[in-house]
Write a protein that holds these residues in place. Structure first.
Motif, PDB file in Angstrom:
ATOM      1  N   ARG A   1       0.842  -1.221  -0.135  1.00 14.78           N
ATOM      2  CA  ARG A   1      -0.139  -0.037   0.030  1.00 14.78           C
ATOM      3  C   ARG A   1       0.807   1.088  -0.159  1.00 14.78           C
ATOM      4  O   ARG A   1       1.767   1.596   0.895  1.00 14.78           O
ATOM      5  CB  ARG A   1      -0.766   0.001   1.193  1.00 14.78           C
ATOM      6  N   HIS A   2       0.834   2.164  -0.828  1.00  8.26           N
ATOM      7  CA  HIS A   2       1.567   3.338  -1.063  1.00  8.26           C
ATOM      8  C   HIS A   2       0.780   4.331  -1.937  1.00  8.26           C
ATOM      9  O   HIS A   2       0.117   4.135  -2.780  1.00  8.26           O
ATOM     10  CB  HIS A   2       2.792   2.783  -1.848  1.00  8.26           C
ATOM     11  N   ALA A   3       1.063   5.447  -1.743  1.00  9.71           N
ATOM     12  CA  ALA A   3       0.374   6.777  -2.169  1.00  9.71           C
ATOM     13  C   ALA A   3      -1.085   6.471  -2.211  1.00  9.71           C
ATOM     14  O   ALA A   3      -1.725   6.803  -3.397  1.00  9.71           O
ATOM     15  CB  ALA A   3       1.078   6.893  -3.345  1.00  9.71           C
ATOM     16  N   GLY A   4      -1.701   5.736  -1.346  1.00 13.57           N
ATOM     17  CA  GLY A   4      -3.123   5.604  -1.351  1.00 13.57           C
ATOM     18  C   GLY A   4      -3.636   4.418  -2.405  1.00 13.57           C
ATOM     19  O   GLY A   4      -4.782   4.483  -2.929  1.00 13.57           O
ATOM     20  N   ARG A   5      -2.717   3.710  -2.814  1.00 13.29           N
ATOM     21  CA  ARG A   5      -3.033   2.744  -4.032  1.00 13.29           C
ATOM     22  C   ARG A   5      -2.580   1.319  -3.375  1.00 13.29           C
ATOM     23  O   ARG A   5      -1.523   1.264  -2.918  1.00 13.29           O
ATOM     24  CB  ARG A   5      -2.330   3.178  -5.289  1.00 13.29           C
ATOM     25  N   ASP A   6      -2.903   0.455  -4.105  1.00 13.32           N
ATOM     26  CA  ASP A   6      -2.546  -1.018  -3.799  1.00 13.32           C
ATOM     27  C   ASP A   6      -1.545  -1.339  -5.195  1.00 13.32           C
ATOM     28  O   ASP A   6      -1.908  -1.193  -6.290  1.00 13.32           O
ATOM     29  CB  ASP A   6      -3.445  -1.961  -3.746  1.00 13.32           C
ATOM     30  N   PHE A   7      -0.447  -1.704  -4.670  1.00 14.79           N
ATOM     31  CA  PHE A   7       0.601  -2.258  -5.748  1.00 14.79           C
ATOM     32  C   PHE A   7       0.660  -3.723  -5.512  1.00 14.79           C
ATOM     33  O   PHE A   7       1.304  -4.110  -4.546  1.00 14.79           O
ATOM     34  CB  PHE A   7       1.814  -1.543  -5.911  1.00 14.79           C
ATOM     35  N   TRP A   8       0.404  -4.488  -6.666  1.00 18.34           N
ATOM     36  CA  TRP A   8       1.025  -5.862  -6.513  1.00 18.34           C
ATOM     37  C   TRP A   8       2.198  -6.549  -7.193  1.00 18.34           C
ATOM     38  O   TRP A   8       2.025  -6.313  -8.540  1.00 18.34           O
ATOM     39  CB  TRP A   8      -0.560  -6.623  -7.336  1.00 18.34           C
ATOM     40  N   GLN A   9       3.100  -6.791  -6.513  1.00 16.94           N
ATOM     41  CA  GLN A   9       4.296  -7.430  -7.073  1.00 16.94           C
ATOM     42  C   GLN A   9       4.144  -9.128  -7.270  1.00 16.94           C
ATOM     43  O   GLN A   9       3.629  -9.575  -6.443  1.00 16.94           O
ATOM     44  CB  GLN A   9       5.505  -7.067  -6.350  1.00 16.94           C
ATOM     45  N   GLY A  10       4.770  -9.582  -8.235  1.00 20.41           N
ATOM     46  CA  GLY A  10       4.778 -10.985  -8.351  1.00 20.41           C
ATOM     47  C   GLY A  10       5.313 -11.476  -9.742  1.00 20.41           C
ATOM     48  O   GLY A  10       6.018 -10.510 -10.580  1.00 20.41           O
TER      49      GLY A  10
END
Length: 252
Positions: free
Chosen positions: A28-37
């Motif tokens: 969770r960063h800058a009000g957003r969800d980032f999905w790594q994979g």
């Protein structure tokens, strides 16, 4: 290899990709969800840009600064403006323009101040890979794998116009197409994020490419069954095109 960022404006456009993501890790960063994979053997970061140029620029900046992505690819939907660009077609952008930017008389209309130009190019090599992936995904079925939902669907290459307005009326659509053409900008489709991401990627020297599935003709029917189209058509196109694109990165 640095990860590839895959951006979309709406969750529905990216649902299939997220379901296929291997070893997913959410940040969770800058009000957003980032999905790594990993997706099809490639390291990726999936993210939603949210809607509009400012939100898209924020997301693109975060992907580059926080996650160190090596390239950015945008998938989503757009309204068709160009002649022959129909619902169900795919437009792979060659370049991007902000159709609502006007700092005249200080600068020529549409020109981005201090950049000396109105149009920002997509990365040539990345765009070529994305175009080939789109053509392959919409080609006549190979062993029943084609995702084409419209018998006459085509893949186009050309200019995408971005603006902080949902163009949805016939009169507005025709007026926009006419004024841009008079200024020398033959636009194929209109959306709300691409030009902002292109500018951020230029600033950071990160390759960018984008494809858009045409959901409507940016006219009085633009709101009809939009959500259904995204869920039943655009999301499947994105999944198939991104798969081919990522596999081509492995070969490259």
């Amino acid at each position: 290899m640095k990860p590839t960022a895959i951006l979309s404006a709406l969750a529905e456009e990216q649902r299939g990709l997220l379901e296929l993501l291997q070893r997913p890790q959410k940040t969770r960063h800058a009000g957003r969800d980032f999905w790594q994979g990993e997706l099809h053997g490639q390291p990726v970061v999936l993210a939603l840009s949210k809607i509009g140029k400012v939100a898209a620029a924020t997301t693109a900046t975060a992907l580059i600064e926080r996650f160190g992505v090596g390239r950015v690819v945008f998938t989503g939907v757009a309204g068709g403006l160009g002649e022959g660009v129909q619902v169900g077609d795919v437009v792979v952008a060659t370049d991007f323009l902000q159709h609502d930017l006007d700092v005249s008389p200080l600068f020529p209309r549409y020109e981005v101040p201090f950049y000396g130009k109105a149009r920002f190019d997509g990365d040539t090599a990345l765009t070529a890979l994305l175009y080939a992936a789109a053509c392959g995904a919409l080609a006549p079925a190979e062993a029943g794998r084609s995702v084409q939902r419209f018998p006459q669907a085509r893949v186009h290459q050309g200019l995408l116009a971005s603006g902080d307005r949902f163009v949805s009326g016939l009169a507005e659509s025709l007026a926009l197409q006419t004024v841009l053409a008079c200024a020398g900008h033959a636009v194929l489709a209109v959306e709300m994020e691409g030009a902002a991401v292109a500018q951020v990627c230029l600033d950071y020297g990160v390759p960018f490419a984008a494809m858009r599935t045409i959901s409507d003709r940016a006219d009085d029917s633009a709101h009809v069954d939009f959500s259904r189209f995204v869920d039943e058509v655009a999301s499947h196109y994105a999944q198939a095109i991104v798969e081919r694109f990522l596999l081509s990165l492995s070969i490259k």
